[in-house]
Design a protein around this motif. Structure first.
Motif, mmCIF file in Angstrom:
data_model
loop_
_atom_site.group_PDB
_atom_site.id
_atom_site.type_symbol
_atom_site.label_atom_id
_atom_site.label_comp_id
_atom_site.label_asym_id
_atom_site.label_seq_id
_atom_site.Cartn_x
_atom_site.Cartn_y
_atom_site.Cartn_z
ATOM 1 N N TRP A 129 -26.386 15.829 -41.981
ATOM 2 C CA TRP A 129 -25.167 15.251 -42.532
ATOM 3 C C TRP A 129 -25.529 14.349 -43.706
ATOM 4 O O TRP A 129 -26.501 13.579 -43.641
ATOM 5 C CB TRP A 129 -24.429 14.407 -41.488
ATOM 6 N N THR A 130 -24.752 14.429 -44.767
ATOM 7 C CA THR A 130 -24.939 13.572 -45.934
ATOM 8 C C THR A 130 -23.752 12.630 -46.067
ATOM 9 O O THR A 130 -22.599 13.065 -45.989
ATOM 10 C CB THR A 130 -25.082 14.413 -47.216
ATOM 11 N N VAL A 131 -24.044 11.362 -46.259
ATOM 12 C CA VAL A 131 -23.000 10.347 -46.443
ATOM 13 C C VAL A 131 -22.965 9.999 -47.926
ATOM 14 O O VAL A 131 -23.937 9.457 -48.466
ATOM 15 C CB VAL A 131 -23.279 9.096 -45.589
ATOM 16 N N TYR B 115 -36.625 16.922 -35.396
ATOM 17 C CA TYR B 115 -35.432 16.080 -35.260
ATOM 18 C C TYR B 115 -34.215 16.910 -34.884
ATOM 19 O O TYR B 115 -34.098 18.082 -35.230
ATOM 20 C CB TYR B 115 -35.155 15.326 -36.566
ATOM 21 N N ASP B 116 -33.297 16.262 -34.179
ATOM 22 C CA ASP B 116 -32.016 16.882 -33.850
ATOM 23 C C ASP B 116 -31.005 16.677 -34.971
ATOM 24 O O ASP B 116 -30.215 17.572 -35.278
ATOM 25 C CB ASP B 116 -31.460 16.287 -32.552
ATOM 26 N N PHE B 117 -31.030 15.473 -35.553
ATOM 27 C CA PHE B 117 -30.084 15.121 -36.612
ATOM 28 C C PHE B 117 -30.807 14.439 -37.775
ATOM 29 O O PHE B 117 -31.730 13.641 -37.559
ATOM 30 C CB PHE B 117 -29.001 14.162 -36.098
ATOM 31 N N VAL B 118 -30.351 14.749 -38.979
ATOM 32 C CA VAL B 118 -30.772 14.035 -40.180
ATOM 33 C C VAL B 118 -29.513 13.503 -40.847
ATOM 34 O O VAL B 118 -28.554 14.256 -41.071
ATOM 35 C CB VAL B 118 -31.523 14.952 -41.166
ATOM 36 N N LEU B 119 -29.499 12.204 -41.149
ATOM 37 C CA LEU B 119 -28.397 11.598 -41.889
ATOM 38 C C LEU B 119 -28.946 11.026 -43.185
ATOM 39 O O LEU B 119 -29.902 10.247 -43.164
ATOM 40 C CB LEU B 119 -27.724 10.488 -41.072
ATOM 41 N N MET B 120 -28.344 11.423 -44.297
ATOM 42 C CA MET B 120 -28.821 10.985 -45.613
ATOM 43 C C MET B 120 -27.838 10.029 -46.269
ATOM 44 O O MET B 120 -26.645 10.326 -46.366
ATOM 45 C CB MET B 120 -29.071 12.204 -46.501
ATOM 46 N N ASP B 121 -28.358 8.910 -46.722
ATOM 47 C CA ASP B 121 -27.572 7.898 -47.428
ATOM 48 C C ASP B 121 -27.773 8.096 -48.926
ATOM 49 O O ASP B 121 -28.906 8.084 -49.416
ATOM 50 C CB ASP B 121 -28.044 6.506 -47.003
ATOM 51 N N CYS B 122 -26.681 8.291 -49.666
ATOM 52 C CA CYS B 122 -26.753 8.635 -51.088
ATOM 53 C C CYS B 122 -26.482 7.445 -52.008
ATOM 54 O O CYS B 122 -25.719 6.541 -51.664
ATOM 55 C CB CYS B 122 -25.736 9.717 -51.416
#
Length: 259
Positions: free
Chosen positions: A4-6, A121-128
């Motif tokens: 997911w990308t934020v 990893y199960d989830f990757v979250l990216m802060d933009c």
């Protein structure tokens, strides 16, 4: 591995808070989580006490060399939470657009790097960062769902218009459609501006807006001072409760079951 990308092309709308809070909630459910900081200001990295300028490796290195899986894993920083790691940012990221912007094939660097560690990893979250450039393009291209936090005030709605145009522009170069969720943030039910902005969001982007809101909550600031994810710092606050509802919605949309 779910990515997911934020992102939003306006600062101060809650991108880093959203990344950290959702990441913390996922970790509390037993998922192994990687948080990726692609903002040269490195707010996400500093949140966890990582002095990124003192590090030998960071997300910057992925762009200047074709990193192996081992090199990528060496770039990661652990946190006080056993199932949350950070791929930190450095100020060097601010030079990438000038150095690599015209170089072909640079839009998929993060996607290729994450593929090499997909079993970790199960989830990757990216802060933009709030600027359209190599970093945001990479984060969007690598993502399966884009989370767009939007402060409930009218200037922030203008930033959302720019973000939507960016997604439309990138869509022409992407085989499948972008999946995105607009998240109203910093909602204050006491103010007319918040209420009217929220109604405008619903009218303009009705099918893409999460039906809840993230309220203003000073506990987010207090959690950052303590360098703890909000759900660990104070699990029963209204802000954490709202993010938990958002996560439930996102997991249903992603068809992921709790561990």
């Amino acid at each position: 591995m779910v990515v997911w990308t934020v992102a939003n092309q306006k600062g101060g709308v809650g991108k880093t808070t959203t990344t950290i809070t959702l990441g913390g909630l996922l970790a509390s459910m037993g998922y192994k989580v990687l948080l990726v900081d692609t903002d040269p200001h490195a707010s996400l990295s500093y949140y966890f006490g990582i002095e990124s300028e003192d590090l030998d490796l960071s997300v910057y290195d992925l762009f200047i060399q074709d990193s192996t899986k081992e090199q990528i894993l060496q770039s990661l920083c652990p946190t006080q939470y056993s199932n949350i790691d950070i791929l930190p940012a450095t100020m060097g990221l601010a030079t990438l657009d000038r150095a690599l912007g015209a170089k072909g094939g640079m839009g998929l660097v993060l996607k290729k790097a994450l593929a090499k560690i997909s079993n970790e990893y199960d989830f990757v979250l990216m802060d933009c960062p709030p600027i359209l450039g190599v970093l945001m393009v990479n984060a969007l291209a690598a993502s399966q769902r884009i989370i767009v936090p939007v402060q409930t005030e009218f200037l922030a709605l203008k930033g959302l218009d720019r973000m939507m145009r960016t997604l439309e522009m990138m869509q022409t170069e992407k085989e499948s459609s972008f999946t995105y969720t607009i998240v109203p943030t910093m909602f204050d039910k006491r103010t007319k501006a918040s209420i009217l902005s929220y109604k405008k969001l619903q009218e303009t982007y009705s099918t893409c807006v999460w039906q809840g809101v993230i309220p203003i909550d000073t506990n987010f600031r207090n959690a950052s001072l303590a360098q703890k994810v909000p759900s660990d710092f104070s699990a029963s606050t209204r802000g954490v409760f709202a993010y938990r509802a958002l996560l439930t919605y996102l997991l249903k949309q992603t068809e992921v079951k709790a561990s």
